[in-house]
Design a protein around this motif. Structure first.
Motif, PDB file in Angstrom:
ATOM      1  N   SER A   1       0.847  -1.186   0.000  1.00 49.23           N
ATOM      2  CA  SER A   1       0.000   0.000   0.000  1.00 49.23           C
ATOM      3  C   SER A   1       0.884   1.237   0.000  1.00 49.23           C
ATOM      4  CB  SER A   1      -0.923  -0.001   1.226  1.00 49.23           C
ATOM      5  OG  SER A   1      -0.157   0.111   2.393  1.00 49.23           O
TER       6      SER A   1
ATOM      7  N   GLN B   1       0.660   5.843  -0.288  1.00 47.31           N
ATOM      8  CA  GLN B   1      -0.185   7.020  -0.173  1.00 47.31           C
ATOM      9  C   GLN B   1       0.250   8.045  -1.199  1.00 47.31           C
ATOM     10  OE1 GLN B   1      -0.354   8.604   3.737  1.00 47.31           O
ATOM     11  NE2 GLN B   1      -1.589   6.929   4.530  1.00 47.31           N
TER      12      GLN B   1
ATOM     13  N   ARG C   1      -1.330  11.666  -3.848  1.00 44.41           N
ATOM     14  CA  ARG C   1      -2.289  12.734  -4.112  1.00 44.41           C
ATOM     15  C   ARG C   1      -2.893  12.530  -5.487  1.00 44.41           C
ATOM     16  NH1 ARG C   1      -2.098  17.936  -6.214  1.00 44.41           N
ATOM     17  NH2 ARG C   1       0.048  17.607  -6.851  1.00 44.41           N
TER      18      ARG C   1
ATOM     19  N   VAL D   1       2.565   9.392  -6.344  1.00 45.60           N
ATOM     20  CA  VAL D   1       3.174   8.953  -5.097  1.00 45.60           C
ATOM     21  C   VAL D   1       4.586   9.519  -5.039  1.00 45.60           C
ATOM     22  CG1 VAL D   1       3.932   6.952  -3.774  1.00 45.60           C
ATOM     23  CG2 VAL D   1       1.795   6.860  -5.040  1.00 45.60           C
TER      24      VAL D   1
ATOM     25  N   TYR E   1      -6.022  13.233  -0.851  1.00 44.26           N
ATOM     26  CA  TYR E   1      -5.002  12.254  -0.497  1.00 44.26           C
ATOM     27  C   TYR E   1      -5.671  10.892  -0.344  1.00 44.26           C
ATOM     28  CZ  TYR E   1      -1.444  15.757   0.046  1.00 44.26           C
ATOM     29  OH  TYR E   1      -0.534  16.748  -0.221  1.00 44.26           O
ATOM     30  N   VAL E   2      -5.107   9.897  -0.999  1.00 41.79           N
ATOM     31  CA  VAL E   2      -5.682   8.558  -0.985  1.00 41.79           C
ATOM     32  C   VAL E   2      -4.588   7.549  -0.654  1.00 41.79           C
ATOM     33  CG1 VAL E   2      -7.490   9.087  -2.633  1.00 41.79           C
ATOM     34  CG2 VAL E   2      -5.327   8.227  -3.452  1.00 41.79           C
ATOM     35  N   GLN E   3      -5.035   6.386  -0.246  1.00 31.30           N
ATOM     36  CA  GLN E   3      -4.131   5.267  -0.017  1.00 31.30           C
ATOM     37  C   GLN E   3      -4.385   4.249  -1.112  1.00 31.30           C
ATOM     38  OE1 GLN E   3      -4.094   3.765   3.923  1.00 31.30           O
ATOM     39  NE2 GLN E   3      -2.679   2.116   3.456  1.00 31.30           N
TER      40      GLN E   3
ATOM     41  N   GLU F   1      -4.221   0.526  -2.346  1.00 31.62           N
ATOM     42  CA  GLU F   1      -4.137  -0.856  -1.872  1.00 31.62           C
ATOM     43  C   GLU F   1      -3.929  -1.768  -3.069  1.00 31.62           C
ATOM     44  OE1 GLU F   1      -4.175  -1.973   1.251  1.00 31.62           O
ATOM     45  OE2 GLU F   1      -4.445   0.037   2.084  1.00 31.62           O
TER      46      GLU F   1
ATOM     47  N   VAL G   1      -8.125   8.614   2.796  1.00 31.59           N
ATOM     48  CA  VAL G   1      -7.279   8.785   3.967  1.00 31.59           C
ATOM     49  C   VAL G   1      -7.666  10.108   4.612  1.00 31.59           C
ATOM     50  CG1 VAL G   1      -4.904   9.164   4.742  1.00 31.59           C
ATOM     51  CG2 VAL G   1      -5.380   7.482   3.000  1.00 31.59           C
TER      52      VAL G   1
ATOM     53  N   ARG H   1      -3.990  14.817   7.253  1.00 32.50           N
ATOM     54  CA  ARG H   1      -3.052  14.692   8.371  1.00 32.50           C
ATOM     55  C   ARG H   1      -3.036  15.930   9.264  1.00 32.50           C
ATOM     56  NH1 ARG H   1       2.538  12.644   6.044  1.00 32.50           N
ATOM     57  NH2 ARG H   1       3.083  13.110   8.168  1.00 32.50           N
TER      58      ARG H   1
END
Length: 154
Positions: free
Chosen positions: A56, A58, A60, A74, A107-109, A111, A127, A130
């Motif tokens: 995985s 993270q 944008r 990434v 922002y995404v993760q 998988e 996500v 932060r």
């Protein structure tokens, strides 16, 4: 000149008195000689699962114009081959967005999943941001029960 050897001309009774005591004739084997290089008792092999890096990541979202697909950038830090300073390396991945919920800048993760198409092998998962500012509740001045000097009338 005779073609037979002198041993073949002897009677068989002389050979019965000879006993051969090698273990190879009786079907047994000698143990392997031990060597200082090989261990005497090899340890059993332990199965280790393969290392799967980067399951995985993270990043944008940089493009969301396609249907059910987002392009995610990434960023990672890697040492420069000559100067050994850490530099940012960027790479774009195509990710599956089944609900078309992500916009540019989110922002995404990512998988890892089974390949969805030729270029899509990731699924985008939201996500939480932060650096959210903490919500401060304004305290009522009357909580302490004492009036402040600025609030007093003279």
């Amino acid at each position: 000149m005779s073609l037979t050897s002198p041993l073949l001309q002897l009677p068989l009774s002389q050979f019965k008195s000879l006993t051969i005591s090698t273990p190879f004739l009786h079907g047994t084997h000698l143990s392997r000689p031990s060597s200082s290089i090989t261990p005497p008792n090899p340890s059993p092999l332990i199965f280790l699962p393969p290392i799967r890096a980067m399951r995985s990541m993270q990043g944008r979202v940089v493009c969301s114009t396609n249907d059910k697909t987002v392009s995610v950038e990434v960023t990672r830090l890697a040492p420069h081959p000559k100067y050994k300073r850490r530099v940012r390396k960027k790479k774009k991945y195509q990710a599956h967005d089944p609900l078309n919920q992500f916009q540019v800048g989110d922002y995404v993760q990512l998988e890892k999943s089974a390949p969805i198409s030729k270029t899509k092998t990731f699924i985008a998962v939201p996500v939480p941001p932060r650096n959210q500012p903490k919500v401060k509740e304004e305290k009522n001045n009357q909580e302490l029960g004492l009036p402040l000097e600025s609030m007093q009338q003279s």
